[in-house]
Design a protein around this motif. Structure first.
Motif, PDB file in Angstrom:
ATOM      1  N   PRO A 146       3.334 -21.139   1.942  1.00 26.80           N
ATOM      2  CA  PRO A 146       1.867 -21.351   1.560  1.00 26.80           C
ATOM      3  C   PRO A 146       1.962 -22.625   2.938  1.00 26.80           C
ATOM      4  N   ALA A 147       2.336 -22.774   4.678  1.00 25.37           N
ATOM      5  CA  ALA A 147       1.962 -23.275   5.458  1.00 25.37           C
ATOM      6  C   ALA A 147       1.275 -22.177   6.802  1.00 25.37           C
ATOM      7  N   THR A 148       1.938 -21.221   6.668  1.00 18.70           N
ATOM      8  CA  THR A 148       1.281 -20.356   7.423  1.00 18.70           C
ATOM      9  C   THR A 148       0.292 -19.018   7.099  1.00 18.70           C
ATOM     10  N   CYS A 149       0.270 -19.227   4.687  1.00 20.49           N
ATOM     11  CA  CYS A 149      -0.333 -18.077   4.795  1.00 20.49           C
ATOM     12  C   CYS A 149      -1.442 -18.319   3.432  1.00 20.49           C
ATOM     13  N   GLY A 150      -1.410 -19.859   3.450  1.00 23.25           N
ATOM     14  CA  GLY A 150      -2.358 -20.238   1.866  1.00 23.25           C
ATOM     15  C   GLY A 150      -1.370 -20.226   1.458  1.00 23.25           C
ATOM     16  N   TYR A 151      -1.939 -20.411   0.126  1.00 20.45           N
ATOM     17  CA  TYR A 151      -1.625 -19.618  -1.409  1.00 20.45           C
ATOM     18  C   TYR A 151      -1.682 -18.047  -1.707  1.00 20.45           C
ATOM     19  N   THR A 152      -2.935 -17.728  -1.485  1.00 17.14           N
ATOM     20  CA  THR A 152      -3.016 -16.011  -1.208  1.00 17.14           C
ATOM     21  C   THR A 152      -1.550 -14.835  -1.608  1.00 17.14           C
ATOM     22  N   GLY A 153      -0.816 -15.474   0.085  1.00 22.38           N
ATOM     23  CA  GLY A 153      -0.096 -14.877   1.127  1.00 22.38           C
ATOM     24  C   GLY A 153       0.896 -13.844  -0.120  1.00 22.38           C
ATOM     25  N   PRO A 154       1.419 -14.935  -1.664  1.00 21.24           N
ATOM     26  CA  PRO A 154       2.560 -13.663  -2.165  1.00 21.24           C
ATOM     27  C   PRO A 154       1.563 -12.567  -2.647  1.00 21.24           C
ATOM     28  N   SER A 155       0.519 -12.562  -3.465  1.00 25.38           N
ATOM     29  CA  SER A 155      -0.616 -11.710  -3.524  1.00 25.38           C
ATOM     30  C   SER A 155      -0.847 -10.647  -2.301  1.00 25.38           C
ATOM     31  N   VAL A 156      -1.131 -11.445  -1.546  1.00 24.46           N
ATOM     32  CA  VAL A 156      -1.317 -10.269  -0.726  1.00 24.46           C
ATOM     33  C   VAL A 156       0.356  -9.157  -0.090  1.00 24.46           C
ATOM     34  N   TRP A 157       1.532  -9.544  -0.141  1.00 25.15           N
ATOM     35  CA  TRP A 157       2.636  -9.267  -0.155  1.00 25.15           C
ATOM     36  C   TRP A 157       2.886  -7.759  -1.383  1.00 25.15           C
ATOM     37  N   HIS A 158       2.410  -8.973  -2.452  1.00 30.01           N
ATOM     38  CA  HIS A 158       2.403  -7.732  -3.398  1.00 30.01           C
ATOM     39  C   HIS A 158       1.923  -6.378  -3.257  1.00 30.01           C
ATOM     40  N   ARG A 159       0.767  -6.694  -2.863  1.00 32.79           N
ATOM     41  CA  ARG A 159      -0.574  -5.562  -2.918  1.00 32.79           C
ATOM     42  C   ARG A 159      -0.826  -4.598  -1.389  1.00 32.79           C
ATOM     43  N   ASP A 160      -0.255  -5.266  -0.744  1.00 33.73           N
ATOM     44  CA  ASP A 160      -0.082  -4.575   0.672  1.00 33.73           C
ATOM     45  C   ASP A 160       1.501  -4.680   0.766  1.00 33.73           C
ATOM     46  N   HIS A 161       2.526  -4.793   0.645  1.00 34.94           N
ATOM     47  CA  HIS A 161       4.026  -4.390   1.338  1.00 34.94           C
ATOM     48  C   HIS A 161       4.921  -3.813   0.163  1.00 34.94           C
ATOM     49  N   LEU A 162       4.233  -4.509  -1.498  1.00 36.75           N
ATOM     50  CA  LEU A 162       5.859  -4.712  -1.362  1.00 36.75           C
ATOM     51  C   LEU A 162       5.275  -3.078  -2.896  1.00 36.75           C
ATOM     52  N   ASP A 163       4.343  -3.164  -2.964  1.00 35.53           N
ATOM     53  CA  ASP A 163       3.638  -2.306  -3.597  1.00 35.53           C
ATOM     54  C   ASP A 163       4.043  -0.818  -2.685  1.00 35.53           C
ATOM     55  N   PRO A 164       3.737  -0.504  -1.568  1.00 34.44           N
ATOM     56  CA  PRO A 164       3.997   0.848  -0.989  1.00 34.44           C
ATOM     57  C   PRO A 164       5.284   0.689  -0.910  1.00 34.44           C
ATOM     58  N   CYS A 165       5.773  -0.303  -0.308  1.00 35.30           N
ATOM     59  CA  CYS A 165       7.697   0.544   0.046  1.00 35.30           C
ATOM     60  C   CYS A 165       8.178   0.483  -1.394  1.00 35.30           C
ATOM     61  N   ILE A 166       7.935  -0.049  -2.082  1.00 31.88           N
ATOM     62  CA  ILE A 166       9.031   0.426  -3.087  1.00 31.88           C
ATOM     63  C   ILE A 166       8.420   2.196  -3.871  1.00 31.88           C
ATOM     64  N   ARG A 167       7.289   2.171  -3.706  1.00 30.85           N
ATOM     65  CA  ARG A 167       6.215   3.528  -4.203  1.00 30.85           C
ATOM     66  C   ARG A 167       6.924   4.595  -3.432  1.00 30.85           C
ATOM     67  N   GLU A 168       7.525   4.201  -2.172  1.00 27.26           N
ATOM     68  CA  GLU A 168       7.205   5.252  -1.193  1.00 27.26           C
ATOM     69  C   GLU A 168       9.236   5.334  -1.057  1.00 27.26           C
ATOM     70  N   LEU A 169       9.981   4.244  -1.133  1.00 25.84           N
ATOM     71  CA  LEU A 169      11.032   4.321  -1.303  1.00 25.84           C
ATOM     72  C   LEU A 169      11.622   5.216  -3.457  1.00 25.84           C
ATOM     73  N   ARG A 170      11.163   4.683  -3.898  1.00 27.53           N
ATOM     74  CA  ARG A 170      11.539   5.520  -5.390  1.00 27.53           C
ATOM     75  C   ARG A 170      10.560   6.343  -5.825  1.00 27.53           C
ATOM     76  N   SER A 171      10.151   7.142  -4.809  1.00 33.03           N
ATOM     77  CA  SER A 171       8.840   8.271  -5.426  1.00 33.03           C
ATOM     78  C   SER A 171      10.262  10.039  -5.040  1.00 33.03           C
ATOM     79  N   PRO A 172       9.713  10.665  -5.762  1.00 29.09           N
ATOM     80  CA  PRO A 172      10.697  11.841  -6.238  1.00 29.09           C
ATOM     81  C   PRO A 172      10.709  12.433  -4.585  1.00 29.09           C
ATOM     82  N   THR A 173      10.306  12.086  -3.774  1.00 29.82           N
ATOM     83  CA  THR A 173      10.270  12.944  -2.697  1.00 29.82           C
ATOM     84  C   THR A 173      10.124  11.552  -1.229  1.00 29.82           C
TER      85      THR A 173
END
Length: 189
Positions: A132-159
């Motif tokens: 929270p010191a560097t990104c405020g309280y919305t940082g985890p939401s941004v991480w899920h949306r912009d980083h985790l979800d696309p990463c996992i989608r690409e890694l776990r996709s059938p291709t």
């Protein structure tokens, strides 16, 4: 008359004048700093005025987080160990369900360079966006949306990079492309 609306009020707290004067001084100092940085070309990104000593050790004072594919041993090994701890301690138990044909996961993911690269980038973002010191309280939401979800989608996709891995079977070379002859090389006789 105390209630005269046209008469100026002089009962403003003295501390307010001091605050205004402090703000004027800070603004003047910042303006001078911006002008000096603009004239000098400015410091490198990420470098603060306190870091700018003008000496030889400037580069050692500030380092960007290392991207794992740019590292060599032993730094690569240390960074991979830390990444494995995060993936196995946070990501796998918290975010990954049972692997399936539509949601692959290889237990030897660290042998897949593309998986290592994507997970490392996701981990670097997690380190920044969960503080929270560097990104405020919305940082985890941004991480899920912009980083985790696309990463996992690409890694776990059938291709994705683990597409050839199934339960009990691990294939590391399944994503390597076939070499394409270069158009810039002359054919050998």
């Amino acid at each position: 008359m105390p209630g005269d609306p046209d008469k100026p009020r002089f009962d403003v707290p003295v501390g307010l004048f001091e605050d205004v004067e402090d703000l004027k001084a800070q603004l003047a100092a910042l303006t001078a700093q911006v002008q000096a940085l603009t004239a000098a070309g400015g410091p490198d990104p990420g470098q603060t005025a306190a870091d700018d000593t003008g000496g030889e050790g400037d580069e050692e004072d500030w380092k960007y987080p290392p991207f794992i594919l740019l590292l060599e041993s032993p730094e690569y090994d240390d960074e991979l160990r830390a990444l494995i701890e995060w993936v196995e301690g946070v990501l796998v138990p918290g975010y990954l369900g049972e692997p399936s044909a539509d949601a692959r996961w290889c237990p030897l993911w660290f042998e897949h360079p593309v998986a290592v690269a994507r997970l490392h980038a996701c981990w670097l973002a997690w380190q920044e966006l969960t503080d929270p010191a560097t990104c405020g309280y919305t940082g985890p939401s941004v991480w899920h949306r912009d980083h985790l979800d696309p990463c996992i989608r690409e890694l776990r996709s059938p291709t994705g990079p683990m597409a050839g891995c199934t339960k009990g079977e691990h294939q590391i070379g399944h994503r390597l492309p076939i070499p394409v002859p270069s158009a810039y090389k002359s054919p050998t006789p």
